[in-house]
Write a protein that holds these residues in place. Structure first.
Motif, PDB file in Angstrom:
ATOM      1  N   ARG A 147       5.743 -10.371  -5.235  1.00  0.00           N
ATOM      2  CA  ARG A 147       4.472 -10.881  -4.760  1.00  0.00           C
ATOM      3  C   ARG A 147       4.123 -10.238  -3.418  1.00  0.00           C
ATOM      4  NH1 ARG A 147       6.764 -14.966  -7.623  1.00  0.00           N
ATOM      5  NH2 ARG A 147       5.419 -16.122  -9.054  1.00  0.00           N
ATOM      6  N   PRO A 148       2.839 -10.074  -3.127  1.00  0.00           N
ATOM      7  CA  PRO A 148       1.703 -10.572  -3.923  1.00  0.00           C
ATOM      8  C   PRO A 148       1.380  -9.643  -5.088  1.00  0.00           C
ATOM      9  CG  PRO A 148       0.891  -9.482  -1.955  1.00  0.00           C
ATOM     10  CD  PRO A 148       2.385  -9.479  -1.843  1.00  0.00           C
ATOM     11  N   PHE A 149       0.937 -10.215  -6.206  1.00  0.00           N
ATOM     12  CA  PHE A 149       0.480  -9.418  -7.321  1.00  0.00           C
ATOM     13  C   PHE A 149      -0.874  -8.795  -6.972  1.00  0.00           C
ATOM     14  CE2 PHE A 149       2.885 -12.725  -9.917  1.00  0.00           C
ATOM     15  CZ  PHE A 149       4.032 -11.943  -9.984  1.00  0.00           C
ATOM     16  N   HIS A 150      -1.109  -7.621  -7.510  1.00  0.00           N
ATOM     17  CA  HIS A 150      -2.408  -6.980  -7.288  1.00  0.00           C
ATOM     18  C   HIS A 150      -3.437  -7.608  -8.229  1.00  0.00           C
ATOM     19  CE1 HIS A 150      -5.548  -3.913  -6.997  1.00  0.00           C
ATOM     20  NE2 HIS A 150      -4.939  -3.492  -5.905  1.00  0.00           N
ATOM     21  N   PRO A 151      -4.684  -7.811  -7.767  1.00  0.00           N
ATOM     22  CA  PRO A 151      -5.710  -8.409  -8.641  1.00  0.00           C
ATOM     23  C   PRO A 151      -5.893  -7.663  -9.960  1.00  0.00           C
ATOM     24  CG  PRO A 151      -6.478  -8.366  -6.375  1.00  0.00           C
ATOM     25  CD  PRO A 151      -5.181  -7.628  -6.390  1.00  0.00           C
ATOM     26  N   LEU A 152      -5.819  -6.330  -9.936  1.00  0.00           N
ATOM     27  CA  LEU A 152      -5.964  -5.561 -11.179  1.00  0.00           C
ATOM     28  C   LEU A 152      -4.770  -5.778 -12.111  1.00  0.00           C
ATOM     29  CD1 LEU A 152      -7.497  -2.149 -10.026  1.00  0.00           C
ATOM     30  CD2 LEU A 152      -8.631  -4.106 -11.088  1.00  0.00           C
ATOM     31  N   GLN A 153      -3.603  -6.024 -11.525  1.00  0.00           N
ATOM     32  CA  GLN A 153      -2.425  -6.326 -12.340  1.00  0.00           C
ATOM     33  C   GLN A 153      -2.616  -7.638 -13.089  1.00  0.00           C
ATOM     34  OE1 GLN A 153       1.052  -7.264 -10.023  1.00  0.00           O
ATOM     35  NE2 GLN A 153       2.472  -6.576 -11.620  1.00  0.00           N
ATOM     36  N   VAL A 154      -3.092  -8.658 -12.387  1.00  0.00           N
ATOM     37  CA  VAL A 154      -3.350  -9.958 -13.014  1.00  0.00           C
ATOM     38  C   VAL A 154      -4.468  -9.833 -14.048  1.00  0.00           C
ATOM     39  CG1 VAL A 154      -4.040 -12.347 -12.594  1.00  0.00           C
ATOM     40  CG2 VAL A 154      -2.563 -11.170 -10.943  1.00  0.00           C
ATOM     41  N   LEU A 155      -5.507  -9.076 -13.710  1.00  0.00           N
ATOM     42  CA  LEU A 155      -6.615  -8.875 -14.653  1.00  0.00           C
ATOM     43  C   LEU A 155      -6.124  -8.223 -15.943  1.00  0.00           C
ATOM     44  CD1 LEU A 155      -9.651  -8.906 -15.293  1.00  0.00           C
ATOM     45  CD2 LEU A 155      -9.807  -6.665 -14.172  1.00  0.00           C
ATOM     46  N   ALA A 156      -5.226  -7.260 -15.821  1.00  0.00           N
ATOM     47  CA  ALA A 156      -4.682  -6.596 -17.011  1.00  0.00           C
ATOM     48  C   ALA A 156      -3.944  -7.588 -17.899  1.00  0.00           C
ATOM     49  CB  ALA A 156      -3.748  -5.455 -16.595  1.00  0.00           C
ATOM     50  N   TRP A 157      -3.176  -8.488 -17.281  1.00  0.00           N
ATOM     51  CA  TRP A 157      -2.455  -9.490 -18.076  1.00  0.00           C
ATOM     52  C   TRP A 157      -3.445 -10.410 -18.803  1.00  0.00           C
ATOM     53  CZ3 TRP A 157       1.348 -11.159 -13.603  1.00  0.00           C
ATOM     54  CH2 TRP A 157       2.261 -10.125 -13.386  1.00  0.00           C
ATOM     55  N   VAL A 158      -4.498 -10.819 -18.101  1.00  0.00           N
ATOM     56  CA  VAL A 158      -5.478 -11.735 -18.696  1.00  0.00           C
ATOM     57  C   VAL A 158      -6.211 -11.063 -19.854  1.00  0.00           C
ATOM     58  CG1 VAL A 158      -7.603 -13.028 -18.276  1.00  0.00           C
ATOM     59  CG2 VAL A 158      -5.757 -13.070 -16.575  1.00  0.00           C
ATOM     60  N   VAL A 159      -6.679  -9.835 -19.647  1.00  0.00           N
ATOM     61  CA  VAL A 159      -7.408  -9.115 -20.695  1.00  0.00           C
ATOM     62  C   VAL A 159      -6.501  -8.863 -21.893  1.00  0.00           C
ATOM     63  CG1 VAL A 159      -8.552  -6.940 -21.278  1.00  0.00           C
ATOM     64  CG2 VAL A 159      -9.033  -8.061 -19.092  1.00  0.00           C
ATOM     65  N   PHE A 160      -5.258  -8.478 -21.636  1.00  0.00           N
ATOM     66  CA  PHE A 160      -4.312  -8.223 -22.722  1.00  0.00           C
ATOM     67  C   PHE A 160      -4.080  -9.493 -23.539  1.00  0.00           C
ATOM     68  CE2 PHE A 160       0.191  -8.698 -23.948  1.00  0.00           C
ATOM     69  CZ  PHE A 160       0.261  -7.722 -24.935  1.00  0.00           C
ATOM     70  N   GLY A 161      -3.787 -10.594 -22.862  1.00  0.00           N
ATOM     71  CA  GLY A 161      -3.536 -11.853 -23.571  1.00  0.00           C
ATOM     72  C   GLY A 161      -4.738 -12.331 -24.359  1.00  0.00           C
ATOM     73  N   THR A 162      -5.931 -12.195 -23.763  1.00  0.00           N
ATOM     74  CA  THR A 162      -7.152 -12.624 -24.446  1.00  0.00           C
ATOM     75  C   THR A 162      -7.427 -11.760 -25.665  1.00  0.00           C
ATOM     76  OG1 THR A 162      -8.067 -13.350 -22.325  1.00  0.00           O
ATOM     77  CG2 THR A 162      -9.611 -13.073 -24.155  1.00  0.00           C
ATOM     78  N   ASP A 163      -7.248 -10.449 -25.509  1.00  0.00           N
ATOM     79  CA  ASP A 163      -7.458  -9.524 -26.628  1.00  0.00           C
ATOM     80  C   ASP A 163      -6.538  -9.857 -27.803  1.00  0.00           C
ATOM     81  OD1 ASP A 163      -9.578  -7.875 -26.264  1.00  0.00           O
ATOM     82  OD2 ASP A 163      -8.425  -6.072 -25.841  1.00  0.00           O
ATOM     83  N   VAL A 164      -5.266 -10.053 -27.510  1.00  0.00           N
ATOM     84  CA  VAL A 164      -4.293 -10.336 -28.564  1.00  0.00           C
ATOM     85  C   VAL A 164      -4.628 -11.651 -29.258  1.00  0.00           C
ATOM     86  CG1 VAL A 164      -1.871 -10.876 -29.034  1.00  0.00           C
ATOM     87  CG2 VAL A 164      -2.444  -9.003 -27.484  1.00  0.00           C
ATOM     88  N   PHE A 165      -4.958 -12.668 -28.480  1.00  0.00           N
ATOM     89  CA  PHE A 165      -5.242 -13.978 -29.067  1.00  0.00           C
ATOM     90  C   PHE A 165      -6.461 -13.920 -29.994  1.00  0.00           C
ATOM     91  CE2 PHE A 165      -7.665 -17.969 -28.917  1.00  0.00           C
ATOM     92  CZ  PHE A 165      -6.714 -18.841 -29.438  1.00  0.00           C
TER      93      PHE A 165
END
Length: 341
Positions: free
Chosen positions: A14-32
């Motif tokens: 930490r701290p996580f980079h905002p783009l790193q967190v965004l990538a996780w969110v987009v990836f999870g949403t896409d898969v779901f």
């Protein structure tokens, strides 16, 4: 006395980079969305099974490679275990920030506060530097993203066509899928159009990144070395163009003198400042200059240019291909970031 920032070990600190967190969110949403609303509506059962298999493999490769690239510490070994007095370090560059001799292709990253062996670039999507130790994991990661998004795009486009050409069959498949039977056809049209609009640009950017890195591998260059080389060649071209009558011919000659480069529309991504805060720095840049302890006359940049030229000349005559490079905050004068990785 200014206190040096803590050395970042890997991208999970930490701290996580905002783009790193965004990538996780987009990836999870896409898969779901794809697994719940897209894949079950593929008409033929054999095609559905094949698509599901390739999609699952792309997810596995993506998760494993991204974890390895993020969890890796690509530091120059000399900053972890400094060279002993018996070792010959006279020919090695000296990092004044890490206060140790480092390997020739190492660079000091200010974001990670450490020298990175075979420095390629600092990737904000991974929140970690990409270097010799994690470059291949990074390349597999961005390649898996291309495959995953390509499958999503292909399926969504197929289903959109199917909705308009075979509406009755599509409605039947909806009714056969219990949790979808109350959803109107318009819901799926809006959903798939949204998926195409979001994933289409991501696919183009990521595929461009994959092609760029394949080119860099063929040239035995890292992203950082490519940026430095192209900038130098462009500056030479501009200087020569000012001294000749035919500026265009002079530019073309200068660009072919050393290393092959790509047109701007193919490599703009590594020169961009996506996600970076621009700040004025009179003497320091995204990647710290590494010089020799005796460099007290401000000639660090010249020494770095000479070192880079030696590296390029050596690699052009060698059949070995060291880890090439990728996008992003790597250059001394601009901090480009690799596009969607």
């Amino acid at each position: 006395m200014e206190v040096s920032p803590k050395r970042r070990i890997n991208g999970f600190e930490r701290p996580f980079h905002p783009l790193q967190v965004l990538a996780w969110v987009v990836f999870g949403t896409d898969v779901f969305i794809y697994v719940v609303f897209g894949l079950p509506l593929v008409g033929d059962s054999g095609a559905r099974l094949a698509v599901a298999l390739f999609y699952a493999l792309s997810i596995v490769f993506l998760v494993v490679a991204t974890y390895r690239a993020t969890a890796c510490d690509p530091s120059d070994p000399n900053i972890v275990v400094p060279p002993s007095a018996a070792e010959d370090t006279d020919s090695m560059p000296f990092c004044g920030v890490c206060n140790v001799p480092v390997f020739v292709r190492s660079k000091h990253c200010r974001a990670c506060s450490k020298c990175v062996d075979v420095f390629d670039h600092h990737c904000m999507w991974l929140n970690n530097c990409v270097g010799g130790q994690n470059y291949y994991a990074f390349f597999v990661s961005v390649s898996a993203v291309s495959v995953m998004i390509g499958i999503i795009l292909g399926t969504c486009l197929y289903l959109l066509v199917d909705i308009f050409l075979n509406a009755d069959d599509f409605d039947l498949r909806i009714q056969e899928t219990g949790y979808m039977k109350n959803l109107p056809r318009e819901f799926f049209v809006a959903l798939f159009v949204t998926m195409v609009c979001i994933n289409g640009p991501l696919f183009l950017l990521d595929f461009q990144l994959v092609v760029l890195h394949m080119f860099l591998a063929s040239q035995h260059l890292t992203t950082y070395e490519y940026i430095m080389t192209k900038r130098s060649q462009l500056e030479d071209a501009e200087n020569e163009a000012r001294e000749t009558e035919s500026g265009q011919e002079a530019t073309e000659r200068a660009l072919t003198k050393r290393v092959r480069t790509l047109p701007h529309w193919m490599d703009w991504i590594v020169f961009s400042r996506c996600g970076n805060k621009r700040r004025k720095q009179p003497a320091k840049n995204a990647v710290e200059q590494i010089g020799n302890p005796s460099d007290t006359d401000g000639s660090g940049t010249d020494r770095e240019a000479e070192t880079l030229e030696v590296i390029l000349e050596t690699e052009r005559g060698s059949s070995a291909a060291p880890p090439p490079g990728a996008a992003p905050e790597a250059a001394p004068e601009a901090a480009p970031e690799a596009a969607p990785e």
